[in-house]
Design a protein around this motif. Structure first.
Motif, PDB file in Angstrom:
ATOM      1  N   ALA A  16       0.840  -1.215   0.000  1.00  0.00           N
ATOM      2  CA  ALA A  16       0.000   0.000   0.000  1.00  0.00           C
ATOM      3  C   ALA A  16       0.871   1.260   0.000  1.00  0.00           C
ATOM      4  N   ARG A  63      -5.202   0.119  -7.216  1.00  0.00           N
ATOM      5  CA  ARG A  63      -5.205  -1.342  -7.022  1.00  0.00           C
ATOM      6  C   ARG A  63      -5.446  -2.053  -8.349  1.00  0.00           C
ATOM      7  N   GLU A 104      -2.767  -6.358   0.779  1.00  0.00           N
ATOM      8  CA  GLU A 104      -2.409  -5.151   1.531  1.00  0.00           C
ATOM      9  C   GLU A 104      -2.862  -5.248   2.984  1.00  0.00           C
TER      10      GLU A 104
END
Lengths: 169, 91
Positions: B14, B24, B42
């Motif tokens: 992240a 993403r 993440e």
């Protein structure tokens, strides 16, 4: 317009393309499969109680049982992804979830089959119910098929972590 | 199972993703997974295969140990504070 083009347009008009090309976000069903299994059992019991001509109770059981069967098929389609499409292949996490869910449900179904064999061995005893009409066996077969659809969906729903609210999906 | 036997794989996906301004979905497409899988990675809900971990490291062009570790990563603020105290220019 050719027949194939008409059929193609029909697929998009009926929004079947969303299912065929997996254009929706898979959902997790953590509790609803249990209600469907309970409905399947209730429907089966209501149908199996009838020894003579079908009555109102039989038809209610039939509706419950096959209604639950259809719901099981829908939960499978809209639940965690088990089938790859041309545009959305399963990734390693989805393949892992699929393998674990099917392996676990296979063990559960094999256990049911084993217990069923032991039960059938004693079913000749007076007072013990066992499937004896062709309908009983056919419905039992459909019931097992519905369980085969539901159990992997249910187990995979618990294996999938819950999406956080900020997830893009 | 005892809690201390559960091996946690920490990651900084992240942090790198935010720093590079990558969504993403973009990262997922680049490494060939579903974008939900990136979210689970993440959050530490899923441990990647070695292949996927190396693909993600290659995407960010960093050694794999900068992205994944069995020990908790130092917070970015602490790293910057330490660098500032040592008179280094944080990059």
């Amino acid at each position: 317009m050719t027949l194939l083009q008409r059929m193609d347009r029909l697929v998009y008009a009926t929004r079947l393309d969303r299912i065929i090309f997996m254009k929706f976000q898979p959902r997790t069903f953590r509790w609803s499969p249990l209600f469907v299994i309970a409905t399947l059992i209730a429907g089966y019991v209501m149908m199996a109680q009838i020894t003579g001509l079908p009555d109102r109770s039989f038809f209610i059981g039939w509706l419950l049982f096959y209604g639950a069967f259809i719901v099981a098929a829908f939960l499978r389609v809209f639940g965690p992804r088990f089938t790859a499409t041309a545009f959305h292949p399963l990734d390693e996490r989805e393949l892992m979830v699929k393998a674990r869910a099917h392996a676990s449900s296979g063990i559960v179904l094999a256990g049911f089959a084993m217990l069923g064999c032991f039960y059938m061995a004693t079913a000749g005893m007076p007072g013990l119910w066992h499937p004896h009409m062709p309908n009983d066996w056919i419905n039992l077969g459909f019931g097992l098929q519905a369980l085969g659809l539901l159990l992997p969906t249910w187990i995979a729903s618990w294996l999938e972590p819950q999406l956080a609210t900020d997830e893009e999906g | 199972m005892r809690k201390d036997r559960i091996i946690i794989l920490y990651n900084r996906i992240a942090v790198f993703r935010t720093e590079r301004g990558v969504s993403r979905r973009e990262l997922a497409e680049a490494v060939g997974v579903n974008n939900q899988t990136i979210g689970y990675l993440e959050r530490g809900d899923y441990k990647p295969s070695l292949e996927l971990a190396m693909k993600i490291a290659a995407y960010f062009d960093v050694p794999i140990e900068l992205l994944f570790s069995f020990r908790r990563f130092e917070p970015v603020a602490d790293t910057l504070r330490r660098a500032a105290a040592a008179g280094e220019q944080p990059q």
